[in-house]
Structures are given as structure tokens and as C-alpha cells.
Design a protein around this motif. Structure first.
Motif, mmCIF file in Angstrom:
data_model
loop_
_atom_site.group_PDB
_atom_site.id
_atom_site.type_symbol
_atom_site.label_atom_id
_atom_site.label_comp_id
_atom_site.label_asym_id
_atom_site.label_seq_id
_atom_site.Cartn_x
_atom_site.Cartn_y
_atom_site.Cartn_z
ATOM 1 N N ARG A 1 29.644 109.377 30.672
ATOM 2 C CA ARG A 1 30.385 108.805 31.995
ATOM 3 C C ARG A 1 28.954 107.935 32.345
ATOM 4 O O ARG A 1 29.384 108.139 34.519
ATOM 5 C CB ARG A 1 30.102 109.603 32.862
ATOM 6 N N TRP A 2 27.806 107.443 32.595
ATOM 7 C CA TRP A 2 26.774 107.111 32.939
ATOM 8 C C TRP A 2 27.232 105.471 33.274
ATOM 9 O O TRP A 2 28.265 104.824 32.469
ATOM 10 C CB TRP A 2 25.420 107.183 32.126
ATOM 11 N N PRO B 1 32.543 107.412 37.135
ATOM 12 C CA PRO B 1 31.456 107.463 36.625
ATOM 13 C C PRO B 1 30.183 107.464 36.957
ATOM 14 O O PRO B 1 30.246 107.830 38.265
ATOM 15 C CB PRO B 1 31.382 105.384 37.409
ATOM 16 N N MET B 2 28.998 108.374 36.679
ATOM 17 C CA MET B 2 28.379 108.511 37.114
ATOM 18 C C MET B 2 26.687 107.491 37.540
ATOM 19 O O MET B 2 26.895 106.747 36.517
ATOM 20 C CB MET B 2 27.955 110.070 35.848
ATOM 21 N N PRO C 1 30.005 103.498 27.056
ATOM 22 C CA PRO C 1 31.165 103.305 27.125
ATOM 23 C C PRO C 1 30.761 102.257 28.272
ATOM 24 O O PRO C 1 31.886 101.776 28.969
ATOM 25 C CB PRO C 1 32.013 104.183 26.833
ATOM 26 N N LEU C 2 30.542 103.228 29.603
ATOM 27 C CA LEU C 2 30.206 102.580 30.656
ATOM 28 C C LEU C 2 29.815 102.445 31.254
ATOM 29 O O LEU C 2 29.163 101.272 32.102
ATOM 30 C CB LEU C 2 30.961 104.069 31.999
ATOM 31 N N ILE D 1 17.968 121.302 32.551
ATOM 32 C CA ILE D 1 18.619 121.164 33.144
ATOM 33 C C ILE D 1 18.539 119.444 33.306
ATOM 34 O O ILE D 1 20.161 119.282 33.478
ATOM 35 C CB ILE D 1 17.198 120.733 34.501
ATOM 36 N N ALA D 2 17.765 118.844 32.774
ATOM 37 C CA ALA D 2 17.743 117.615 32.355
ATOM 38 C C ALA D 2 19.100 117.034 30.643
ATOM 39 O O ALA D 2 20.152 115.885 31.160
ATOM 40 C CB ALA D 2 16.683 116.587 31.987
ATOM 41 N N ALA D 3 19.119 118.055 29.872
ATOM 42 C CA ALA D 3 20.011 118.606 29.190
ATOM 43 C C ALA D 3 21.670 118.022 29.979
ATOM 44 O O ALA D 3 22.718 117.603 29.021
ATOM 45 C CB ALA D 3 20.621 119.607 28.458
ATOM 46 N N LEU D 4 21.851 118.902 30.650
ATOM 47 C CA LEU D 4 22.770 118.769 31.159
ATOM 48 C C LEU D 4 23.503 117.268 32.125
ATOM 49 O O LEU D 4 25.053 117.164 31.353
ATOM 50 C CB LEU D 4 22.957 119.657 32.851
ATOM 51 N N LEU D 5 22.288 116.818 31.469
ATOM 52 C CA LEU D 5 22.834 115.121 32.220
ATOM 53 C C LEU D 5 22.845 114.568 30.948
ATOM 54 O O LEU D 5 23.813 113.809 30.755
ATOM 55 C CB LEU D 5 22.254 114.869 33.315
ATOM 56 N N VAL D 6 22.232 114.715 29.499
ATOM 57 C CA VAL D 6 22.369 114.102 29.110
ATOM 58 C C VAL D 6 24.021 114.361 28.391
ATOM 59 O O VAL D 6 24.478 113.646 27.462
ATOM 60 C CB VAL D 6 21.331 114.438 27.442
#
Length: 438
Positions: free
Chosen positions: A190-191, A164-165, A223-224, A180-185
Motif C-alpha cells: 500500500r506504500w 495508499p499509505m 505496486p503503488l 513497531i516498524a515491522a508493522l509498516l513493512v
């Protein structure tokens, strides 16, 4: 002789630097005895040496030799992992951070842990949770350097596919969504914890929709996601996340409207923090969030169908914060109608600026919002354990004493649970009275 000694210790320096980096500790009794004898000889040479450059070289060698006996070098991996976790959690720069206006590179304490030795590096790289806490702070019109995006992508790969992130995306004053933010999106599945902040976004043709600001895929799910904090002048983005019905336990919103309540109604929220809430009543909000245990509310104003205002709610709230820090109590009269708080044990109230003393002549009259809140607390027959009053001082200290006394009058809380500015009421009174005497 000095020349030969310097040459010998240069060779020893190279040898023990490599041993230290690879955690090549002596494993057998014979190897440990040899190292102890070598340490004794190194100490003796250091005492006899008079040449400062050579002494410095010997000291560095001695430090490496002695470090091979350090207890931390023989810790089990599980213990070292726990230590690393504590370091990351308590650091001023936990996880991985990119700040566009400070430095064109990634930072964070996790990188420091990989620089100590190969053993620490291997332990840090092998634990996916150390690489799953990432924050991106972006402002301006220039794109992040490609090498930074590539390195961040590598860090995300190190976090694995299941861990989980905890992520943070802070974007302001830009006309595009940073890659660089799109990588997290791309990792929303996993958020577990997310802090999202979007402000002062420039509206141009390339930025004409919410999809441009936060490019979710139509099949996006969370989901997380248990903890979401959203602050933006684009509230519709938060609605899109909430409409995916993530399993939230904690939600923080800069703005909550009546139309959004239905979205969070099915959530099992435990903690809710709201900056500005506009709706038909606080009773309806609490009714739609039956599992709520803690509520922080900066301001409330009526909006919507007043007929729904007749709803009653016996809430399970145990903690209530009204007004926070610089945002004082700004709740419209009638907001508490129909609310009962039998389980309330902690109450924090931030009062408005007291400089204009005339505003407080009628503050506690029946029907006002503050008197309503006090009446709800008394009628609920709850057992308050702690009440904290935050005030901005007026011109006259005596006036602030009167306000505090009036606030605590008839509240069901003991003296040891009464606080002003997080200080015991009696101690606070003594401090103010000292000011009056002076």
C-alpha cells in the motif's frame, strides 16, 4: 437565590456539554427559537450576577449554547473532510508519529481532531486516508511499549485495506529491527510515498544480514510506490526495493553507483535526487532516465569503464540543481561530456567555500567542471528562465562580486531571472557594494 441559580446552571452545563459533544443542534424552527430565548436569558443572568464563581459557570453554559448555532456544525461531511485534510497536510505533526526518545506514545494532529466532539470524531475515524500517513522514528536498544505497538496496529486497521499509505521509517543506533516498524513493512503493498533512513546500525550476530534490517518477504512487491526517499549506510536495502521495479516517479538516494543505474533504467522517473553518484558519466545517467525532468546532484566522481563515457544524451531535463545547501559543487572535470540540455529552464548551482580564494583563480578555465556546465548550457541553446547561485562568502566582498559576475557571464538568462542566494542579482550586488562602502 444564588444557590438556586448555581444549581440550575450546573444542570444546564451538564446538558449543553452533552449536546455540544454529540453535535445535537436544534433542527426545527421551534427548537431554534427556544434556544435563542434561552441564550437571551443566559446573557441577562450573566449581566445581573455578581458572584464570580457563578458568573464563570454561566459563561461556560453560554459558550456551549451559542456554539450550537456555529456554522461549522452544519457543514456537509465532504466540506468538513476537506478542512480536516488541509489541517493534516499543513500541521507540524501531520499524520501519526512515534518517536522513541521523546514520548512512549503516538502523536499527531489527527488525534486532536477526534477530541473535539463525537461528530468530528466519527468523521475522522470514518476516513481511511487520515490514518494512512505514519512515521516511526526509532533510536536506542529498548523496545517500544506493547501498548504503543497495539495502538499503531489499530490505527493501521483504521486506514483500511486499500487506501495508499505515506510512511516514514527512521532507525539509528540499534541492533534490531523494531517491531513497531515491522508493522509498516507488512503494508508495503500500500506504500505510495516512503521515506527510509537507517544509520549507525550496530553490527552484532543477530544483525548479520540485510534481511535482519529490513525483513522483506521474497514475494514482496510495491505496486503503488511512486515516491521513494532512501538515506542510509546500507545502500543494498535500496537496491532490493528498486529490484522489485516499483512504478517510481520520484526517487531520492543518498548514494547511487554505476551498478544501480541498470535497476532504475526501466523506471519512468520524473524527479531524481542523488547525494553521491559514482559512474562513467552523467550522459549515461541521463540516457538511462529518458523521462527525467528534474535532477538534483550533490557530487559526481568517475568510476567504471571509461569507454562508455563516449555516450551522448539529449536530455529532457527542465530543472537542474547542482550542489545543495551545505554540499557544494563537487563534480569532477569531464562529467558533462556528451550532454545536451535543450529544455533546461531552471538552474541552481551551489559553489564551494570561497574562503580559500586561490581555488577560484582557475575555476572557470576551459576544461574545468564549472566551465563545462556553462558551455553545455550555452551549446544547448536553452531558454533559461531562472538561475540561482548559492555562494559561501570569502573574506573580501569584492571577490564574491567578481565570482558572481564571472558565473553569469554569457549565460542565456535575463536580468529578471538571475539570482544570488535567491535574491535578484542586481539587489544582491547593491547589498554587497554597501558592505564594501562601509
Amino acid at each position: 437565590m444564588c444557590s438556586s441559580l448555581e444549581s440550575a446552571y450546573q444542570a444546564l452545563y451538564t446538558e449543553f456539554l452533552a449536546k455540544s459533544r454529540h453535535n445535537d443542534i436544534p433542527k426545527s424552527p421551534v427548537a431554534r427559537a427556544r434556544l435563542r430565548a434561552l441564550i437571551d436569558q443566559t446573557r441577562k443572568d450573566l449581566q445581573l450576577c455578581s458572584e464570580i464563581p457563578i458568573c464563570n459557570q454561566i459563561s461556560r453554559v453560554l459558550e456551549f449554547e451559542e456554539s450550537l448555532f456555529a456554522p461549522i456544525r452544519i457543514l456537509p461531511s465532504e466540506v468538513l473532510t476537506e478542512i480536516f485534510q488541509l489541517v493534516i497536510e499543513t500541521s507540524s505533526k501531520p499524520g501519526i508519529i512515534y518517536t522513541s526518545w521523546k514520548s512512549p506514545k503516538l502523536s499527531g494532529c489527527i488525534f486532536m481532531l477526534t477530541w473535539i466532539c463525537f461528530w468530528w470524531r466519527d468523521e475522522a475515524l470514518s476516513n481511511s486516508t487520515f490514518w494512512s500517513r505514519i512515521a516511526v522514528r526509532y533510536s536506542g536498544s529498548s523496545h517500544a511499549p506493547p501498548k504503543v505497538a497495539a495502538f499503531l496496529n489499530e490505527c493501521i486497521l483504521r486506514s483500511g485495506v486499500l487506501a495508499p499509505m505515506r510512511i516514514g521509517i527512521y532507525i539509528e543506533r540499534t541492533d534490531f529491527f523494531p517491531s513497531i516498524a515491522a508493522l509498516l513493512v507488512a503494508q508495503v503493498h500500500r506504500w505510495r510515498q516512503a521515506v527510509l533512513s537507517f544509520h549507525y546500525l550496530q553490527r552484532i550476530e543477530s544483525l548479520d544480514s540485510v534481511d535482519s534490517l529490513f525483513p522483506f518477504d521474497p514475494s514482496t512487491h510495491f505496486p503503488l510506490l511512486e515516491d521513494l526517499s532512501f538515506n542510509s549506510d546500507e545502500p543494498t536495502i535500496a537496491n532490493r526495493i528498486l529490484e522489485c521495479y516499483p512504478p517510481l516517479r520520484k526517487l531520492e538516494l543518498s548514494e547511487l553507483s554505476e551498478s544501480s543505474i541498470n535497476v532504475i533504467a526501466g523506471q519512468k522517473l520524473k524527479i531524481l535526487k542523488v547525494g553521491r553518484y559514482s559512474g562513467v558519466s552523467l550522459a549515461r545517467l541521463l540516457h538511462m532516465c529518458p523521462c527525467l525532468e528534474s535532477l538534483t546532484l550533490e557530487s559526481f566522481e568517475f568510476k567504471g569503464n571509461p569507454g562508455i563515457n563516449q555516450i551522448t544524451c539529449r536530455s529532457s531535463l527542465s530543472t537542474l540543481h547542482i550542489g545543495v545547501e551545505d554540499n557544494a559543487y563537487k563534480v569532477q572535470n569531464g562529467a558533462w561530456t556528451g550532454v545536451t540540455l535543450p529544455k533546461l529552464s531552471k538552474l541552481d548551482v551551489t559553489l564551494p567555500d570561497l574562503i580559500d580564494d586561490e581555488n577560484w583563480e582557475t575555476a572557470y578555465e576551459p576544461g574545468t567542471s564549472l566551465s563545462e556546465l556553462k558551455e553545455v548550457v550555452k551549446q544547448s541553446k536553452c531558454a533559461l528562465q531562472r538561475v540561482n547561485l548559492i555562494m559561501y562568502y570569502g573574506k573580501e566582498p569584492q571577490f564574491t562580486l567578481e565570482i558572481a559576475d564571472k558565473f553569469f557571464e554569457d549565460l542565456p538568462v535575463k536580468a529578471e531571472g538571475s539570482f544570488v542566494e535567491s535574491k535578484l542579482l542586481q539587489e544582491w550586488r547593491e547589498d554587497v557594494e554597501e558592505t564594501i562602502d562601509e
